[in-house]
Enzyme design. Structure first.
Site, PDB file in Angstrom:
ATOM      1  N   LYS A 197      65.714  28.314  48.129  1.00 32.00           N
ATOM      2  CA  LYS A 197      65.957  28.907  46.810  1.00 32.00           C
ATOM      3  C   LYS A 197      66.871  30.127  46.942  1.00 32.00           C
ATOM      4  CE  LYS A 197      63.707  31.296  43.091  1.00 32.00           C
ATOM      5  NZ  LYS A 197      62.494  31.777  42.473  1.00 32.00           N
ATOM      6  N   GLU A 203      64.469  31.386  58.793  1.00 33.38           N
ATOM      7  CA  GLU A 203      64.150  30.128  59.465  1.00 33.38           C
ATOM      8  C   GLU A 203      65.128  29.032  59.058  1.00 33.38           C
ATOM      9  OE1 GLU A 203      62.050  32.075  57.889  1.00 33.38           O
ATOM     10  OE2 GLU A 203      60.076  32.129  58.849  1.00 33.38           O
ATOM     11  N   GLY A 261      59.333  29.254  44.177  1.00 33.75           N
ATOM     12  CA  GLY A 261      59.448  28.367  45.336  1.00 33.75           C
ATOM     13  C   GLY A 261      58.331  27.341  45.414  1.00 33.75           C
ATOM     14  N   ARG A 262      57.093  27.792  45.227  1.00 35.78           N
ATOM     15  CA  ARG A 262      55.950  26.870  45.390  1.00 35.78           C
ATOM     16  C   ARG A 262      55.778  25.945  44.198  1.00 35.78           C
ATOM     17  NH1 ARG A 262      54.903  32.120  45.228  1.00 35.78           N
ATOM     18  NH2 ARG A 262      53.571  33.032  43.629  1.00 35.78           N
ATOM     19  N   GLU A 347      49.422  31.961  47.920  1.00 32.57           N
ATOM     20  CA  GLU A 347      50.609  32.788  47.651  1.00 32.57           C
ATOM     21  C   GLU A 347      50.613  33.231  46.184  1.00 32.57           C
ATOM     22  OE1 GLU A 347      54.826  32.693  49.826  1.00 32.57           O
ATOM     23  OE2 GLU A 347      54.783  31.233  48.215  1.00 32.57           O
ATOM     24  N   HIS A 378      33.817  14.715  61.612  1.00 31.78           N
ATOM     25  CA  HIS A 378      33.525  14.667  63.051  1.00 31.78           C
ATOM     26  C   HIS A 378      33.946  15.949  63.735  1.00 31.78           C
ATOM     27  CE1 HIS A 378      32.443  10.451  62.658  1.00 31.78           C
ATOM     28  NE2 HIS A 378      33.393  10.443  61.731  1.00 31.78           N
ATOM     29  N   LYS A 498      58.279  40.109  57.186  1.00 30.74           N
ATOM     30  CA  LYS A 498      59.680  39.656  57.354  1.00 30.74           C
ATOM     31  C   LYS A 498      60.558  40.831  57.787  1.00 30.74           C
ATOM     32  CE  LYS A 498      59.920  36.205  53.637  1.00 30.74           C
ATOM     33  NZ  LYS A 498      60.556  35.887  52.376  1.00 30.74           N
TER      34      LYS A 498
HETATM   35  O1  F6P Z   1      58.384  33.854  52.442  1.00 34.32           O
HETATM   36  C1  F6P Z   1      57.795  33.220  51.348  1.00 34.32           C
HETATM   37  C2  F6P Z   1      58.801  32.442  50.566  1.00 34.32           C
HETATM   38  O2  F6P Z   1      59.602  33.289  49.845  1.00 34.32           O
HETATM   39  C3  F6P Z   1      58.125  31.435  49.658  1.00 34.32           C
HETATM   40  O3  F6P Z   1      57.712  31.977  48.475  1.00 34.32           O
HETATM   41  C4  F6P Z   1      59.184  30.397  49.544  1.00 34.32           C
HETATM   42  O4  F6P Z   1      58.681  29.183  49.078  1.00 34.32           O
HETATM   43  C5  F6P Z   1      59.670  30.336  50.960  1.00 34.32           C
HETATM   44  O5  F6P Z   1      59.624  31.665  51.414  1.00 34.32           O
HETATM   45  C6  F6P Z   1      61.049  29.771  51.158  1.00 34.32           C
HETATM   46  O6  F6P Z   1      61.994  30.477  50.409  1.00 34.32           O
HETATM   47  P1  F6P Z   1      63.428  29.899  50.156  1.00 34.32           P
HETATM   48  O7  F6P Z   1      63.303  28.619  49.409  1.00 34.32           O
HETATM   49  O8  F6P Z   1      64.139  30.949  49.375  1.00 34.32           O
HETATM   50  O9  F6P Z   1      64.062  29.668  51.496  1.00 34.32           O
END
Ligand code: F6P
Length: 536
Positions: A197, A203, A261-262, A347, A378, A498
């Site tokens: 987003k 990452e 995002g979620r 979140e 189990h 972060k």
């Molecule tokens: O670090 C949390 C977050 O901001 C989430 O809310 C989001 O879904 C995820 O990182 C990934 O964010 P992006 O889609 O901006 O890479």
């Protein structure tokens, strides 16, 4: 807090004091109408909450709380596009993403058409890789909401996957996520989706850069320049950053900042899923979610599934003092649902400062965890049956199997029903004795019971029913935000770590040898990792 809300909370707490000592055995005793009184059905879903530790009086208190908290007013605000995410200054309009074309905002309809065309071009082979071979693999590079929703849904809907195109998901910055996958892929037939987003997530950018470098190293030099355009698309609301990465604007599928995002599976973040199952099936998912939207919007409170689920959480957390909530899909295809739910719920509602900026004087989101049944039976179910933690559970069952094998479905259903009943009613010492348990083992073979649970039955696992299920939990989370007076749509809690990672990184890459500003533990660990020779 308004006086009406204060009164509703006080009444609920006083009532909880009366209900807490009651056992589910007592609540069920002589009762023939409990299932009818405490179950709801809508669409493909049945919700049985009769095994929750509550009475009709409890429900009345909970609904009074919902009214005093003005759930319906906040719902109107969300639908009207008000800025209800006040700390980020944003509206919350993910429901618009699954509205039918005739009702959706024009930009949503336009993007939907672009996604449809893109899927069509990939599936028909109109769009191909740099050697002109059709794509065989698509890799979604994203994390959090840009990974969990589509990953979970693609797994849940594997019975609907199109042949010929395999979908893969890479989220972790650990090279062990990306590299083993790259080693199996053919660079000529692999499409990468950079799903972010913000297009600023460490990452995802690291994985995208490494994937691009991998691809460039495997194409003739004269094609290296055009490789991003041929093999990469982006999904983002930050079009400039995607362009700066080298992905041409016509290959960027944008979405608005009013999609959290979620809550973004319904946006172009769902592209990998649409490619995996085909666009018509993706549209069925949207239609299922829309059907749940309409239910949430229109059903009266007592018939309203998302509101009911939220009230049950409030009851367990604030009434019975539960600190966690387990989710058990008795469906291997839904095994990733608990992981998806962890982000959605924790979140959103894992906060302790209210909308007015004050510390909440009450408990909020429980720890969400879980795994597929019967596997958990189990493993950790021992603690649920005989430990001393209160663990409210959600069991999720399929009415019909998605992968039928003779005898299997009856067994998984029997197990789910048995577990929720055993957790609720337990086994007394007398019952153990009557079953022939030797006296010295009776204490060990006694089950206290009284673990509350809700059972959800999803008639069939289809794109449409999955859409209903996901929207059900999304709206439950919305209600929880209102009931706990939280902004369920920001996530400031993820930021501190972060930022600290950014300041620690130079110590690992040689850019900042002076560790004096770091704490003693971090300094010690850096030393142990051989990254600093400075004394602690
Ligand atoms: O670090 C949390 C977050 O901001 C989430 O809310 C989001 O879904 C995820 O990182 C990934 O964010 P992006 O889609 O901006 O890479």
């Amino acid at each position: 807090m308004t006086p009406a809300l204060e009164t509703a909370w006080q009444a609920l707490r006083a009532h909880a004091g009366q209900i807490r000592p009651l056992h589910l055995r007592a609540l069920f005793a002589g009762d023939t109408g409990r299932f009818e009184a405490f179950s709801l059905a809508h669409g493909d879903l049945l919700l049985d909450f009769s095994k929750q530790r509550l009475t009709a009086g409890t429900l009345a208190h909970l609904h009074a709380l919902a009214e005093a908290a003005d759930v319906s007013g906040w719902r109107r605000k969300m639908w009207a596009g008000d800025i209800i995410n006040h700390t980020e200054g944003r509206a919350v309009r993910h429901v618009a993403l699954r509205a039918p074309d005739a009702e959706a905002p024009p930009e949503v309809v336009r993007t939907r058409q672009r996604l449809r065309d893109f899927c069509d071009a990939i599936h028909t082979g109109k769009r191909r890789g740099h050697t002109d071979a059709p794509f065989t693999d698509v890799v979604n590079l994203g994390i959090g909401g840009s990974d969990l929703g589509p990953r979970m849904a693609a797994h849940a809907l594997r019975a609907f996957r199109r042949p010929g195109l395999s979908a893969h998901f890479v989220s972790n910055i650990d090279g062990a996520d990306l590299l083993p996958l790259l080693q199996r892929l053919n660079p000529a037939t692999t499409l990468f989706i950079v799903a972010s987003k913000t297009f600023g997530t460490q990452e995802t950018l690291a994985n995208a850069s490494s994937a691009l470098a991998w691809l460039r190293a495997r194409v003739p030099a004269e094609k290296a320049g055009e490789i991003a355009a041929r093999h990469f698309v982006a999904v983002s609301s930050n079009l400039e950053a995607a362009a700066a990465f080298g992905i041409p604007p016509e290959q960027v599928f944008g979405f608005q900042d009013w999609v959290g995002g979620r809550f973004s599976l319904w946006s172009p973040v769902g592209l990998v899923l649409a490619l995996a199952i085909g666009f018509p099936q993706f549209e069925a998912l949207l239609a299922g979610a829309h059907a749940m939207d309409l239910h949430f919007l229109c059903a009266p409170p007592r018939e309203n599934l998302p509101l009911t689920l939220a009230l049950l959480d409030v009851w367990n957390v604030n009434g019975l003092h539960a600190q966690n909530h387990a989710f058990f899909p008795y469906s291997q295809s839904l095994e990733l649902f608990p992981v998806y739910l962890q982000q959605l719920e924790m979140e959103s509602a894992g906060k302790s400062v209210d909308r007015q900026g004050a510390r909440c004087a009450y408990a909020t989101a429980p720890i969400v965890w879980g795994s597929a049944g019967t596997n958990g039976q189990h493993s950790f179910f021992q603690l649920l049956h005989q430990g001393n933690q209160l663990v409210p559970c959600d069991f999720l069952l399929l009415g019909r199997p998605d992968f039928p094998l003779p005898g299997h479905h009856a067994q998984i259903i029997a197990n789910a029903l048995a577990q929720s009943a055993a957790l609720a009613f337990g086994q007394t010492g007398e019952e153990a004795r009557a079953a022939g348990i030797p006296e010295h083992l009776v204490p060990y073979r006694t089950f206290p019971g009284n673990q509350p649970s809700t059972t959800l039955v999803l008639d069939r696992l289809t794109p449409h029913s999955l859409g209903q299920l996901l929207a059900l939990y999304e709206h439950k989370v919305f209600c929880l935000g209102v009931l706990w007076n939280l902004n369920a749509f920001d996530q400031w809690g993820v930021e501190l770590g972060k930022q600290m990672a950014k300041s620690i990184l130079p110590h690992l890459t040689g850019g900042a040898p002076d560790t004096a500003a770091l704490d003693a533990s971090t300094r010690g660990l850096l030393r142990a990792l051989g990254k600093s020779s400075q004394p602690g």
